[in-house]
Write a protein that holds these residues in place. Structure first.
Motif, PDB file in Angstrom:
ATOM      1  N   UNK A 162       4.779  67.578 -27.012  1.00 53.25           N
ATOM      2  CA  UNK A 162       4.491  66.362 -27.773  1.00 53.25           C
ATOM      3  C   UNK A 162       5.101  66.465 -29.169  1.00 53.25           C
ATOM      4  N   UNK A 163       5.047  67.666 -29.724  1.00 51.96           N
ATOM      5  CA  UNK A 163       5.658  67.886 -31.040  1.00 51.96           C
ATOM      6  C   UNK A 163       7.165  67.663 -30.984  1.00 51.96           C
ATOM      7  N   UNK A 164       7.791  68.110 -29.909  1.00 52.40           N
ATOM      8  CA  UNK A 164       9.227  67.889 -29.732  1.00 52.40           C
ATOM      9  C   UNK A 164       9.528  66.394 -29.701  1.00 52.40           C
ATOM     10  N   UNK A 165       8.760  65.646 -28.925  1.00 62.28           N
ATOM     11  CA  UNK A 165       8.997  64.212 -28.792  1.00 62.28           C
ATOM     12  C   UNK A 165       8.762  63.466 -30.106  1.00 62.28           C
ATOM     13  N   UNK A 166       7.800  63.944 -30.870  1.00 64.97           N
ATOM     14  CA  UNK A 166       7.491  63.276 -32.141  1.00 64.97           C
ATOM     15  C   UNK A 166       8.484  63.629 -33.244  1.00 64.97           C
ATOM     16  N   UNK A 167       8.849  64.916 -33.310  1.00 66.87           N
ATOM     17  CA  UNK A 167       9.684  65.392 -34.420  1.00 66.87           C
ATOM     18  C   UNK A 167      11.170  65.459 -34.081  1.00 66.87           C
ATOM     19  N   UNK A 168      11.495  65.360 -32.801  1.00 65.43           N
ATOM     20  CA  UNK A 168      12.899  65.441 -32.344  1.00 65.43           C
ATOM     21  C   UNK A 168      13.549  66.769 -32.720  1.00 65.43           C
ATOM     22  N   UNK A 169      12.766  67.827 -32.666  1.00 66.36           N
ATOM     23  CA  UNK A 169      13.309  69.157 -32.925  1.00 66.36           C
ATOM     24  C   UNK A 169      12.435  70.199 -32.227  1.00 66.36           C
ATOM     25  N   UNK A 170      12.985  71.391 -32.062  1.00 67.41           N
ATOM     26  CA  UNK A 170      12.258  72.455 -31.388  1.00 67.41           C
ATOM     27  C   UNK A 170      11.312  73.182 -32.344  1.00 67.41           C
ATOM     28  N   UNK A 171      10.085  73.445 -31.925  1.00 66.08           N
ATOM     29  CA  UNK A 171       9.168  74.274 -32.726  1.00 66.08           C
ATOM     30  C   UNK A 171       9.510  75.744 -32.468  1.00 66.08           C
ATOM     31  N   UNK A 172      10.540  76.229 -33.119  1.00 67.06           N
ATOM     32  CA  UNK A 172      11.103  77.541 -32.799  1.00 67.06           C
ATOM     33  C   UNK A 172      10.100  78.686 -32.971  1.00 67.06           C
ATOM     34  N   UNK A 173       9.351  78.668 -34.052  1.00 66.62           N
ATOM     35  CA  UNK A 173       8.404  79.744 -34.304  1.00 66.62           C
ATOM     36  C   UNK A 173       7.359  79.815 -33.196  1.00 66.62           C
ATOM     37  N   UNK A 174       6.769  78.663 -32.870  1.00 63.61           N
ATOM     38  CA  UNK A 174       5.725  78.627 -31.849  1.00 63.61           C
ATOM     39  C   UNK A 174       6.281  78.973 -30.471  1.00 63.61           C
ATOM     40  N   UNK A 175       7.499  78.511 -30.199  1.00 62.16           N
ATOM     41  CA  UNK A 175       8.097  78.779 -28.900  1.00 62.16           C
ATOM     42  C   UNK A 175       8.447  80.264 -28.751  1.00 62.16           C
ATOM     43  N   UNK A 176       8.862  80.885 -29.847  1.00 66.80           N
ATOM     44  CA  UNK A 176       9.149  82.318 -29.816  1.00 66.80           C
ATOM     45  C   UNK A 176       7.879  83.113 -29.530  1.00 66.80           C
ATOM     46  N   UNK A 177       6.783  82.706 -30.153  1.00 66.93           N
ATOM     47  CA  UNK A 177       5.505  83.381 -29.910  1.00 66.93           C
ATOM     48  C   UNK A 177       5.029  83.175 -28.472  1.00 66.93           C
ATOM     49  N   UNK A 178       5.275  82.000 -27.938  1.00 68.02           N
ATOM     50  CA  UNK A 178       4.823  81.669 -26.592  1.00 68.02           C
ATOM     51  C   UNK A 178       5.616  82.420 -25.526  1.00 68.02           C
ATOM     52  N   UNK A 179       6.918  82.567 -25.748  1.00 65.29           N
ATOM     53  CA  UNK A 179       7.792  83.128 -24.705  1.00 65.29           C
ATOM     54  C   UNK A 179       8.156  84.588 -24.916  1.00 65.29           C
ATOM     55  N   UNK A 180       8.027  85.076 -26.152  1.00 62.43           N
ATOM     56  CA  UNK A 180       8.468  86.432 -26.447  1.00 62.43           C
ATOM     57  C   UNK A 180       9.972  86.533 -26.642  1.00 62.43           C
ATOM     58  N   UNK A 181      10.643  85.407 -26.676  1.00 67.83           N
ATOM     59  CA  UNK A 181      12.095  85.372 -26.910  1.00 67.83           C
ATOM     60  C   UNK A 181      12.333  85.244 -28.412  1.00 67.83           C
ATOM     61  N   UNK A 182      13.197  86.074 -29.000  1.00 67.40           N
ATOM     62  CA  UNK A 182      13.417  86.018 -30.452  1.00 67.40           C
ATOM     63  C   UNK A 182      13.807  84.625 -30.932  1.00 67.40           C
ATOM     64  N   UNK A 183      13.326  84.305 -32.107  1.00 66.39           N
ATOM     65  CA  UNK A 183      13.602  82.984 -32.670  1.00 66.39           C
ATOM     66  C   UNK A 183      15.102  82.741 -32.818  1.00 66.39           C
ATOM     67  N   UNK A 184      15.846  83.752 -33.224  1.00 67.86           N
ATOM     68  CA  UNK A 184      17.294  83.577 -33.403  1.00 67.86           C
ATOM     69  C   UNK A 184      17.970  83.246 -32.080  1.00 67.86           C
ATOM     70  N   UNK A 185      17.486  83.846 -31.004  1.00 72.02           N
ATOM     71  CA  UNK A 185      18.046  83.542 -29.680  1.00 72.02           C
ATOM     72  C   UNK A 185      17.756  82.098 -29.307  1.00 72.02           C
ATOM     73  N   UNK A 186      16.533  81.658 -29.551  1.00 71.82           N
ATOM     74  CA  UNK A 186      16.168  80.275 -29.257  1.00 71.82           C
ATOM     75  C   UNK A 186      16.979  79.305 -30.101  1.00 71.82           C
ATOM     76  N   UNK A 187      17.234  79.673 -31.346  1.00 71.36           N
ATOM     77  CA  UNK A 187      18.032  78.818 -32.228  1.00 71.36           C
ATOM     78  C   UNK A 187      19.437  78.638 -31.671  1.00 71.36           C
ATOM     79  N   UNK A 188      20.010  79.712 -31.131  1.00 71.17           N
ATOM     80  CA  UNK A 188      21.361  79.605 -30.566  1.00 71.17           C
ATOM     81  C   UNK A 188      21.393  78.666 -29.357  1.00 71.17           C
ATOM     82  N   UNK A 189      20.284  78.609 -28.639  1.00 66.86           N
ATOM     83  CA  UNK A 189      20.237  77.746 -27.462  1.00 66.86           C
ATOM     84  C   UNK A 189      19.501  76.439 -27.703  1.00 66.86           C
ATOM     85  N   UNK A 190      19.370  76.058 -28.965  1.00 73.74           N
ATOM     86  CA  UNK A 190      18.553  74.892 -29.319  1.00 73.74           C
ATOM     87  C   UNK A 190      18.964  73.629 -28.561  1.00 73.74           C
ATOM     88  N   UNK A 191      20.258  73.320 -28.554  1.00 75.68           N
ATOM     89  CA  UNK A 191      20.704  72.079 -27.905  1.00 75.68           C
ATOM     90  C   UNK A 191      20.447  72.113 -26.404  1.00 75.68           C
TER      91      UNK A 191
END
Length: 224
Positions: A162-191
């Motif tokens: 819902x946050x993605x749909x409202x803000x039109x961006x990825x919640x990188x910090x929260x997603x990193x905590x949820x998945x265990x995938x480093x934030x920098x890695x998620x940032x590279x795959x943002x699109x």
């Protein structure tokens, strides 16, 4: 609760899950009927009731072992029952010779083009395009598997999606905590993550694209 879970419960005899599944797929019902008739269909039209009953029938008939995603199977059943309806009512429709495989292929191609157009429009709301998706798509299987895993976890978390749909961006910090995938890695795959999550989040809207994602995901989801 997602389509697959509601379907499983409905097939096991859960009446509330069946009702929720049919309700959640109401936009799909109207879209299939409208595409079939080539005009807007509302709940006051008989075609909507025909498609709704067909969807309920599809819940009972569906067998995942056949390898066909449920939403595509449901569309096929709805279209078949709409054809039967038009024949009974002696009402014409665009694909009169539906039994002709060439006509059916043309219908499918048209539906896919229409779906892609809707997807392109949704991507544009997030500042993305199909070209962006092609350029950002991971080339390595393990990287793609991690991003697919993250996209699924994102959609499964209703608050984050819902946050993605409202803000039109990825919640990188929260997603990193949820998945265990480093934030920098998620940032590279943002699109790529955004584009895939929009498909996974609206399976009833993007049946063909969702089917493609579901086909490749189980083969790669084993490891983060």
């Amino acid at each position: 609760m997602k389509v697959e879970e509601l379907l499983r419960l409905a097939q096991a005899g859960d009446a509330e899950a069946r009702e929720e599944l049919l309700r959640s797929l109401q936009p799909l019902i109207l879209r299939v009927a409208s595409q079939f008739r080539r005009r807007p269909i509302t709940w006051s039209d008989e075609e909507a009731g025909v498609a709704l009953r067909a969807l309920n029938e599809a819940v009972d008939q569906y067998d995942s072992r056949r390898g066909v995603p449920f939403l595509l199977f449901a569309r096929q059943v709805m279209r078949s029952r709409l054809i039967d309806f038009c024949r009974r009512e002696k009402t014409s429709w665009v694909s009169l010779e539906e039994a002709d495989s060439r006509e059916e292929s043309a219908e499918i191609a048209w539906e896919r083009r229409e779906e892609i157009e809707r997807y392109v429009y949704l991507l544009s709301q997030f500042g993305l395009s199909l070209d962006d998706l092609a350029r950002s798509s991971p080339r390595h299987q393990d990287t793609r598997a991690r991003f697919l895993y993250a996209a699924v976890k994102l959609v499964e978390s209703e608050d984050l999606f819902r946050q993605v749909l409202n803000d039109h961006r990825l919640p990188l910090k929260e997603l990193a905590e949820l998945t265990g995938i480093p934030r920098k890695t998620l940032e590279r795959g943002r699109r790529y993550l955004l584009a895939v999550s929009l498909i996974l989040g609206f399976p009833e809207e993007f049946c063909y694209l969702y089917s493609y994602i579901k086909d490749i995901f189980p083969k790669e989801q084993g490891e983060k």
